[in-house]
Design a protein around this motif. Sequence first.
Motif, PDB file in Angstrom:
ATOM      1  N   LEU A  27       0.722  -1.347   0.093  1.00 24.52           N
ATOM      2  CA  LEU A  27       0.052  -0.122  -0.152  1.00 24.52           C
ATOM      3  C   LEU A  27       0.857   1.239  -0.090  1.00 24.52           C
ATOM      4  CD1 LEU A  27      -2.779  -1.134   2.622  1.00 24.52           C
ATOM      5  CD2 LEU A  27      -2.853  -0.946   0.233  1.00 24.52           C
ATOM      6  N   SER A  28       2.182   1.141  -0.271  1.00 19.34           N
ATOM      7  CA  SER A  28       3.112   2.099  -0.309  1.00 19.34           C
ATOM      8  C   SER A  28       3.083   3.155   1.012  1.00 19.34           C
ATOM      9  CB  SER A  28       2.750   3.184  -1.449  1.00 19.34           C
ATOM     10  OG  SER A  28       2.772   2.598  -2.861  1.00 19.34           O
ATOM     11  N   PRO A  29       3.418   2.619   2.020  1.00 20.14           N
ATOM     12  CA  PRO A  29       3.377   3.140   3.375  1.00 20.14           C
ATOM     13  C   PRO A  29       4.438   4.134   3.444  1.00 20.14           C
ATOM     14  CG  PRO A  29       4.084   0.900   3.510  1.00 20.14           C
ATOM     15  CD  PRO A  29       3.818   0.917   2.249  1.00 20.14           C
ATOM     16  N   LYS A  30       4.140   5.111   4.240  1.00 16.53           N
ATOM     17  CA  LYS A  30       5.154   5.962   4.696  1.00 16.53           C
ATOM     18  C   LYS A  30       6.063   5.629   5.701  1.00 16.53           C
ATOM     19  CE  LYS A  30       2.267  10.126   3.258  1.00 16.53           C
ATOM     20  NZ  LYS A  30       1.974  11.244   3.783  1.00 16.53           N
ATOM     21  N   LEU A  31       5.747   4.782   6.807  1.00 15.08           N
ATOM     22  CA  LEU A  31       6.345   4.077   7.719  1.00 15.08           C
ATOM     23  C   LEU A  31       6.170   2.706   7.974  1.00 15.08           C
ATOM     24  CD1 LEU A  31       8.126   4.687  10.299  1.00 15.08           C
ATOM     25  CD2 LEU A  31       6.007   5.225  11.466  1.00 15.08           C
ATOM     26  N   VAL A  32       7.152   2.269   8.162  1.00 17.37           N
ATOM     27  CA  VAL A  32       7.187   0.389   8.374  1.00 17.37           C
ATOM     28  C   VAL A  32       7.783   0.337   9.499  1.00 17.37           C
ATOM     29  CG1 VAL A  32       7.742  -1.811   7.600  1.00 17.37           C
ATOM     30  CG2 VAL A  32       7.092  -0.047   5.999  1.00 17.37           C
ATOM     31  N   VAL A  33       7.205  -0.480  10.375  1.00 16.95           N
ATOM     32  CA  VAL A  33       7.897  -0.902  11.721  1.00 16.95           C
ATOM     33  C   VAL A  33       8.215  -2.234  11.622  1.00 16.95           C
ATOM     34  CG1 VAL A  33       6.909  -1.492  14.095  1.00 16.95           C
ATOM     35  CG2 VAL A  33       6.026   0.258  13.173  1.00 16.95           C
ATOM     36  N   LEU A  34       9.632  -2.331  11.950  1.00 18.05           N
ATOM     37  CA  LEU A  34      10.345  -3.500  11.756  1.00 18.05           C
ATOM     38  C   LEU A  34      10.796  -4.185  13.226  1.00 18.05           C
ATOM     39  CD1 LEU A  34      13.094  -2.100   9.062  1.00 18.05           C
ATOM     40  CD2 LEU A  34      11.099  -3.563   8.377  1.00 18.05           C
ATOM     41  N   ASP A  35      10.072  -4.960  13.657  1.00 16.37           N
ATOM     42  CA  ASP A  35       9.855  -5.593  15.114  1.00 16.37           C
ATOM     43  C   ASP A  35      10.900  -6.981  14.871  1.00 16.37           C
ATOM     44  OD1 ASP A  35       9.836  -6.394  17.521  1.00 16.37           O
ATOM     45  OD2 ASP A  35       7.801  -6.461  17.715  1.00 16.37           O
ATOM     46  N   GLU A  36      12.253  -6.688  15.207  1.00 24.07           N
ATOM     47  CA  GLU A  36      13.291  -7.808  15.193  1.00 24.07           C
ATOM     48  C   GLU A  36      13.136  -8.635  13.703  1.00 24.07           C
ATOM     49  OE1 GLU A  36      15.279  -8.456  17.509  1.00 24.07           O
ATOM     50  OE2 GLU A  36      14.849  -7.566  19.504  1.00 24.07           O
ATOM     51  N   PRO A  37      13.291  -7.820  12.856  1.00 23.24           N
ATOM     52  CA  PRO A  37      13.165  -8.415  11.331  1.00 23.24           C
ATOM     53  C   PRO A  37      14.192  -9.527  10.992  1.00 23.24           C
ATOM     54  CG  PRO A  37      14.142  -6.180  11.137  1.00 23.24           C
ATOM     55  CD  PRO A  37      13.674  -6.452  12.515  1.00 23.24           C
ATOM     56  N   VAL A  38      15.375  -9.403  11.548  1.00 16.73           N
ATOM     57  CA  VAL A  38      16.351 -10.551  11.085  1.00 16.73           C
ATOM     58  C   VAL A  38      16.729 -11.438  12.354  1.00 16.73           C
ATOM     59  CG1 VAL A  38      17.125  -9.050   9.096  1.00 16.73           C
ATOM     60  CG2 VAL A  38      18.023  -8.955  11.699  1.00 16.73           C
ATOM     61  N   SER A  39      16.151 -11.255  13.482  1.00 13.08           N
ATOM     62  CA  SER A  39      16.772 -12.359  14.643  1.00 13.08           C
ATOM     63  C   SER A  39      16.395 -13.633  14.289  1.00 13.08           C
ATOM     64  CB  SER A  39      16.061 -11.695  15.953  1.00 13.08           C
ATOM     65  OG  SER A  39      14.685 -11.859  15.871  1.00 13.08           O
ATOM     66  N   ALA A  40      15.363 -14.068  13.618  1.00 11.57           N
ATOM     67  CA  ALA A  40      14.939 -15.433  13.355  1.00 11.57           C
ATOM     68  C   ALA A  40      15.548 -16.019  12.183  1.00 11.57           C
ATOM     69  CB  ALA A  40      13.271 -15.724  13.227  1.00 11.57           C
ATOM     70  N   LEU A  41      16.677 -15.280  11.716  1.00 15.97           N
ATOM     71  CA  LEU A  41      17.490 -15.629  10.360  1.00 15.97           C
ATOM     72  C   LEU A  41      18.828 -16.178  10.722  1.00 15.97           C
ATOM     73  CD1 LEU A  41      15.975 -12.988   7.932  1.00 15.97           C
ATOM     74  CD2 LEU A  41      14.866 -15.084   8.484  1.00 15.97           C
ATOM     75  N   ASP A  42      19.081 -17.010   9.719  1.00 17.21           N
ATOM     76  CA  ASP A  42      20.654 -17.345   9.713  1.00 17.21           C
ATOM     77  C   ASP A  42      21.426 -16.124   9.598  1.00 17.21           C
ATOM     78  OD1 ASP A  42      19.973 -19.979  10.026  1.00 17.21           O
ATOM     79  OD2 ASP A  42      20.288 -20.439   7.861  1.00 17.21           O
ATOM     80  N   VAL A  43      22.614 -16.292  10.399  1.00 19.41           N
ATOM     81  CA  VAL A  43      23.476 -15.003  10.221  1.00 19.41           C
ATOM     82  C   VAL A  43      23.836 -14.678   8.894  1.00 19.41           C
ATOM     83  CG1 VAL A  43      25.854 -14.220  10.901  1.00 19.41           C
ATOM     84  CG2 VAL A  43      24.454 -15.474  12.467  1.00 19.41           C
ATOM     85  N   SER A  44      24.214 -15.576   7.919  1.00 24.16           N
ATOM     86  CA  SER A  44      24.650 -15.277   6.506  1.00 24.16           C
ATOM     87  C   SER A  44      23.278 -14.718   5.423  1.00 24.16           C
ATOM     88  CB  SER A  44      24.779 -16.871   5.789  1.00 24.16           C
ATOM     89  OG  SER A  44      23.711 -17.642   5.984  1.00 24.16           O
ATOM     90  N   ILE A  45      22.376 -14.769   6.189  1.00 29.80           N
ATOM     91  CA  ILE A  45      21.116 -14.127   5.543  1.00 29.80           C
ATOM     92  C   ILE A  45      20.730 -12.854   6.120  1.00 29.80           C
ATOM     93  CG2 ILE A  45      18.781 -14.561   4.822  1.00 29.80           C
ATOM     94  CD1 ILE A  45      20.694 -16.528   3.803  1.00 29.80           C
TER      95      ILE A  45
END
Length: 325
Positions: A172-190
């Motif tokens: 929806l082309s937002p102006k603000l995105v809340v990123l709540d721990e967006p990479v903590s569940a991913l492998d370090v390489s990713i």
Amino acid sequence: MSPALLEAEALTKHFPVRRGILGRPAGLVRAVDSVSFTIDAGKTLGLVGESGCGKTTTSRMILNVEAPTSGAIRFDGAPLSGLDRDGRRRYRRGMQAVFQDPYASLDPRMRVGSIVGEPLIINERPSASALRRRVLELLDLVGLPERAAELFPHEFSGGQRQRIAIARALALSPKLVVLDEPVSALDVSIRAQILNLLRDLQRRLGVAYLFIAHDLAAVAHMSHTIAVMYLGKIVELGAAADVALHPKHPYTQALFSAALPLERQQRREEIILSGEIPSPLDPPPGCRFHTRCPQVMERCRRDEPPLAPESGRLVACHLYPAPAR
């Protein structure tokens, strides 16, 4: 000077605690206590602190999932509390979120094209051809092939699923995105791939981020401004490089001393904090950090320090004299 995209003023959230069969009041959990910050258009505010400090509760208030106990939120200059039904609908369109777990945040029974297109169907009701065209544009934007639209979430890796979640958030082309721990569940390489994707999208689309994470190196890499929270309070707020490389508050110093060095020549002695974080049900008087602070003074146990200017940022600490009025 144009107003900030998002303004949080004295934002407070207290949760009542009840005990016993009759549910008698037993106090208040002071999850967030008079927190203020701004996020400018196209910029990133990083919000850091230990688990239970109030980061996620703050984000839930920003997303209008939790109502503040007191305080105000303004988005594009308009107070959230005064919005009518149409205004709240516009607010939800302008404010989207990407959550921690890409495995749980995507419906396993829906194809990816339907997941990404769902916000468009609910809010815009485009024709079938326009919907497919937009979905394919969004998938391409996050680096996924056209054929991904026909597949189910379980057919993708964790990093790819987070790309799908990002595409949905951008629908929806937002102006603000809340990123709540967006990479903590991913492998370090990713993780680096997803963080670089988010930075690239910010440059291309001009979207602002509220970035919540435990990974301090990631926060320093992503953010323009960093706010450090401890037990429901902001204790330091300033430009990301200043806070990360030259922290002033003893708690910020301890946090970043334990993080990976942000510069190759940077050397820091690790600061080990003693004791446990006090309960938000019964926070200590004075400075809330005084029970664990290696530089505690007598007045810290008695007087709560204000968040005041110090060395180009805001710091809540009695080590620094308050500016003369």
